[in-house]
Design a protein around this motif. Structure first.
Motif, PDB file in Angstrom:
ATOM      1  N   ILE A 190       2.002  90.758 -17.708  1.00 30.08           N
ATOM      2  CA  ILE A 190       3.525  90.871 -17.621  1.00 30.08           C
ATOM      3  C   ILE A 190       4.077  88.917 -17.573  1.00 30.08           C
ATOM      4  O   ILE A 190       2.676  87.931 -17.681  1.00 30.08           O
ATOM      5  N   PRO A 191       4.921  88.344 -18.270  1.00 26.11           N
ATOM      6  CA  PRO A 191       4.708  87.699 -18.338  1.00 26.11           C
ATOM      7  C   PRO A 191       5.376  85.915 -16.655  1.00 26.11           C
ATOM      8  O   PRO A 191       5.750  87.030 -15.573  1.00 26.11           O
ATOM      9  N   ILE A 192       4.672  85.310 -16.458  1.00 29.43           N
ATOM     10  CA  ILE A 192       4.656  84.657 -15.539  1.00 29.43           C
ATOM     11  C   ILE A 192       5.265  83.901 -15.652  1.00 29.43           C
ATOM     12  O   ILE A 192       4.971  82.523 -16.814  1.00 29.43           O
ATOM     13  N   ALA A 193       6.084  83.383 -14.605  1.00 37.37           N
ATOM     14  CA  ALA A 193       7.574  81.192 -14.713  1.00 37.37           C
ATOM     15  C   ALA A 193       6.059  80.448 -14.794  1.00 37.37           C
ATOM     16  O   ALA A 193       5.246  80.368 -14.183  1.00 37.37           O
ATOM     17  N   PRO A 194       6.717  80.093 -15.999  1.00 42.66           N
ATOM     18  CA  PRO A 194       5.832  78.182 -15.844  1.00 42.66           C
ATOM     19  C   PRO A 194       5.202  77.766 -14.528  1.00 42.66           C
ATOM     20  O   PRO A 194       6.841  77.549 -14.098  1.00 42.66           O
ATOM     21  N   ASN A 195       4.025  77.279 -14.441  1.00 39.77           N
ATOM     22  CA  ASN A 195       4.006  76.920 -13.157  1.00 39.77           C
ATOM     23  C   ASN A 195       4.265  77.545 -12.136  1.00 39.77           C
ATOM     24  O   ASN A 195       4.096  76.507 -11.133  1.00 39.77           O
ATOM     25  N   LYS A 196       4.004  79.058 -12.322  1.00 36.30           N
ATOM     26  CA  LYS A 196       4.624  79.265 -10.846  1.00 36.30           C
ATOM     27  C   LYS A 196       3.611  81.310 -10.664  1.00 36.30           C
ATOM     28  O   LYS A 196       2.445  80.968 -11.681  1.00 36.30           O
ATOM     29  N   LYS A 197       3.213  81.225  -9.558  1.00 33.67           N
ATOM     30  CA  LYS A 197       2.659  82.742  -9.556  1.00 33.67           C
ATOM     31  C   LYS A 197       3.271  83.859  -9.746  1.00 33.67           C
ATOM     32  O   LYS A 197       2.968  84.866  -9.120  1.00 33.67           O
ATOM     33  N   TYR A 198       4.703  84.218 -10.461  1.00 31.90           N
ATOM     34  CA  TYR A 198       5.587  84.695 -10.042  1.00 31.90           C
ATOM     35  C   TYR A 198       5.886  85.295 -11.178  1.00 31.90           C
ATOM     36  O   TYR A 198       6.276  84.566 -12.685  1.00 31.90           O
ATOM     37  N   PRO A 199       6.234  86.789 -12.006  1.00 32.39           N
ATOM     38  CA  PRO A 199       6.726  87.470 -13.293  1.00 32.39           C
ATOM     39  C   PRO A 199       8.079  86.879 -13.083  1.00 32.39           C
ATOM     40  O   PRO A 199       9.417  86.830 -11.924  1.00 32.39           O
ATOM     41  N   THR A 200       9.135  86.694 -14.541  1.00 35.22           N
ATOM     42  CA  THR A 200      10.581  85.966 -14.504  1.00 35.22           C
ATOM     43  C   THR A 200      10.787  87.840 -15.065  1.00 35.22           C
ATOM     44  O   THR A 200      12.027  87.061 -14.727  1.00 35.22           O
ATOM     45  N   ALA A 201      10.472  88.590 -15.480  1.00 39.29           N
ATOM     46  CA  ALA A 201      10.989  89.801 -15.839  1.00 39.29           C
ATOM     47  C   ALA A 201      12.096  90.547 -14.291  1.00 39.29           C
ATOM     48  O   ALA A 201      10.781  91.521 -13.980  1.00 39.29           O
ATOM     49  N   ASN A 210      -7.039  82.542   6.572  1.00 40.55           N
ATOM     50  CA  ASN A 210      -7.986  83.674   4.929  1.00 40.55           C
ATOM     51  C   ASN A 210      -7.785  85.212   5.463  1.00 40.55           C
ATOM     52  O   ASN A 210      -7.953  85.884   6.906  1.00 40.55           O
ATOM     53  N   ALA A 211      -8.193  85.606   4.434  1.00 43.80           N
ATOM     54  CA  ALA A 211      -8.373  87.497   4.329  1.00 43.80           C
ATOM     55  C   ALA A 211      -9.208  87.762   3.044  1.00 43.80           C
ATOM     56  O   ALA A 211      -8.978  86.861   1.952  1.00 43.80           O
ATOM     57  N   ILE A 212      -9.212  88.843   3.107  1.00 43.76           N
ATOM     58  CA  ILE A 212      -9.521  89.266   1.740  1.00 43.76           C
ATOM     59  C   ILE A 212      -8.398  90.713   0.816  1.00 43.76           C
ATOM     60  O   ILE A 212      -7.551  91.175   2.135  1.00 43.76           O
ATOM     61  N   GLU A 213      -7.640  90.144   0.030  1.00 42.67           N
ATOM     62  CA  GLU A 213      -6.986  91.159  -0.015  1.00 42.67           C
ATOM     63  C   GLU A 213      -7.135  92.224  -1.735  1.00 42.67           C
ATOM     64  O   GLU A 213      -7.583  91.934  -2.658  1.00 42.67           O
ATOM     65  N   LEU A 214      -7.273  93.582  -1.385  1.00 44.60           N
ATOM     66  CA  LEU A 214      -6.807  93.993  -2.060  1.00 44.60           C
ATOM     67  C   LEU A 214      -5.802  94.821  -2.911  1.00 44.60           C
ATOM     68  O   LEU A 214      -4.578  95.252  -2.898  1.00 44.60           O
ATOM     69  N   LEU A 215      -5.366  94.007  -4.064  1.00 41.26           N
ATOM     70  CA  LEU A 215      -4.027  93.877  -5.059  1.00 41.26           C
ATOM     71  C   LEU A 215      -4.307  95.267  -5.646  1.00 41.26           C
ATOM     72  O   LEU A 215      -4.788  95.154  -6.806  1.00 41.26           O
ATOM     73  N   SER A 216      -2.960  96.218  -5.676  1.00 39.07           N
ATOM     74  CA  SER A 216      -3.154  97.022  -6.138  1.00 39.07           C
ATOM     75  C   SER A 216      -1.734  97.234  -6.532  1.00 39.07           C
ATOM     76  O   SER A 216      -0.622  96.393  -6.960  1.00 39.07           O
ATOM     77  N   TYR A 217      -1.206  98.684  -6.907  1.00 37.99           N
ATOM     78  CA  TYR A 217      -0.472  99.010  -7.382  1.00 37.99           C
ATOM     79  C   TYR A 217       0.734  98.754  -6.645  1.00 37.99           C
ATOM     80  O   TYR A 217       1.255  98.717  -5.439  1.00 37.99           O
ATOM     81  N   GLY A 218       1.738  97.672  -7.760  1.00 33.23           N
ATOM     82  CA  GLY A 218       3.243  96.853  -6.890  1.00 33.23           C
ATOM     83  C   GLY A 218       2.769  95.429  -7.274  1.00 33.23           C
ATOM     84  O   GLY A 218       4.152  94.637  -6.389  1.00 33.23           O
ATOM     85  N   GLN A 219       1.615  95.237  -7.651  1.00 33.72           N
ATOM     86  CA  GLN A 219       1.654  93.503  -7.265  1.00 33.72           C
ATOM     87  C   GLN A 219       1.313  93.123  -8.498  1.00 33.72           C
ATOM     88  O   GLN A 219       0.854  94.093  -9.746  1.00 33.72           O
ATOM     89  N   GLN A 220       0.577  92.099  -8.790  1.00 29.85           N
ATOM     90  CA  GLN A 220       0.392  91.610  -9.958  1.00 29.85           C
ATOM     91  C   GLN A 220      -0.930  90.395  -9.213  1.00 29.85           C
ATOM     92  O   GLN A 220      -0.249  89.897  -8.867  1.00 29.85           O
ATOM     93  N   PHE A 221      -1.522  90.420 -10.466  1.00 37.74           N
ATOM     94  CA  PHE A 221      -1.952  88.718 -10.429  1.00 37.74           C
ATOM     95  C   PHE A 221      -2.197  87.187 -11.524  1.00 37.74           C
ATOM     96  O   PHE A 221      -1.855  88.328 -12.119  1.00 37.74           O
ATOM     97  N   VAL A 222      -2.361  86.340 -11.426  1.00 37.19           N
ATOM     98  CA  VAL A 222      -2.177  85.760 -12.713  1.00 37.19           C
ATOM     99  C   VAL A 222      -3.891  85.618 -13.195  1.00 37.19           C
ATOM    100  O   VAL A 222      -4.635  85.243 -13.072  1.00 37.19           O
ATOM    101  N   ALA A 223      -3.592  85.659 -14.618  1.00 34.87           N
ATOM    102  CA  ALA A 223      -4.786  85.875 -15.026  1.00 34.87           C
ATOM    103  C   ALA A 223      -4.686  84.286 -16.216  1.00 34.87           C
ATOM    104  O   ALA A 223      -6.171  83.704 -16.032  1.00 34.87           O
ATOM    105  N   TYR A 224      -3.439  84.054 -17.032  1.00 34.63           N
ATOM    106  CA  TYR A 224      -3.619  82.769 -17.625  1.00 34.63           C
ATOM    107  C   TYR A 224      -2.584  81.762 -16.897  1.00 34.63           C
ATOM    108  O   TYR A 224      -1.368  82.371 -16.745  1.00 34.63           O
ATOM    109  N   GLY A 225      -2.826  80.535 -16.875  1.00 32.88           N
ATOM    110  CA  GLY A 225      -1.557  80.183 -16.452  1.00 32.88           C
ATOM    111  C   GLY A 225      -1.930  78.489 -15.427  1.00 32.88           C
ATOM    112  O   GLY A 225      -3.113  78.454 -15.572  1.00 32.88           O
ATOM    113  N   ILE A 226      -0.525  77.830 -14.791  1.00 34.19           N
ATOM    114  CA  ILE A 226      -0.883  76.741 -14.269  1.00 34.19           C
ATOM    115  C   ILE A 226      -1.140  77.815 -12.529  1.00 34.19           C
ATOM    116  O   ILE A 226       0.208  77.475 -12.761  1.00 34.19           O
TER     117      ILE A 226
END
Length: 172
Positions: free
Chosen positions: A19-30, A116-132
């Motif tokens: 999914i598209p991630i806003a430039p230099n951000k951590k969140y989707p734009t759509a 600090n914590a460990i988070e398990l990201l699942s349905y309804g979330q996303q993580f940045v794979a590529y970007g700044i």
């Protein structure tokens, strides 16, 4: 900034949900990104790539202590890859069929007052794979090529094992 169109297509062809991630951000734009059809074409200019979680789960070591992160990574006994944006924080993509929602370890506050914590990201979330990364202004980095690497399947008990290791290290 890089155009990630070809990488997004290759990820989609490997079964990921880019999914598209806003430039230099951590969140989707759509709007509606949690259910939008894939792949997105054309890929928006200057947008990074996030991976919608669900089929792929992200074990997010949202921890600022390099020693703790290293110990956690060293305690994993299978082949895996990692992604970093703001080291030592690290994400490990895995497949864990029993996870249907976000799971978070007990949080702890370090000596600098950071949570600090460990988070398990699942349905309804996303993580940045590529970007700044917005904090470091540097590209996210993978320990190996995400497109060609097979993502390991883990049991939910493994996630709780990592939580237990974290609790032992932090005295929780």
């Amino acid at each position: 900034m890089q155009n990630y169109s070809e990488i997004a297509k290759a990820l989609y062809n490997r079964g990921y949900e880019p999914i598209p991630i806003a430039p230099n951000k951590k969140y989707p734009t759509a709007n509606g990104w949690t259910t939008m059809a894939l792949p997105v074409e054309p890929w928006p200019k200057n947008h990074g790539i996030g991976l919608r979680t669900g089929k792929v789960t992200g074990i997010d070591l949202d921890i600022l202590d390099n020693g703790i992160v290293s110990f956690l990574l060293d305690s994993i006994e299978f082949d895996f890859i990692t992604r970093t944006g703001k080291p030592p924080k690290t994400l490990i993509p895995v497949i864990c069929d029993k996870v249907t929602e976000k799971i978070v370890s007990d949080r702890y506050v370090d000596g600098n007052g950071k949570v600090n914590a460990i988070e398990l990201l699942s349905y309804g979330q996303q993580f940045v794979a590529y970007g700044i990364h917005p904090g470091t202004k540097r590209p996210y980095e993978w320990s190996s090529d995400l497109i060609s690497h097979d993502i390991p399947t883990v049991k939910l008990s493994f996630i709780f094992y990592l939580f237990d290791v974290l609790y032992e290290l932090t005295g929780k």
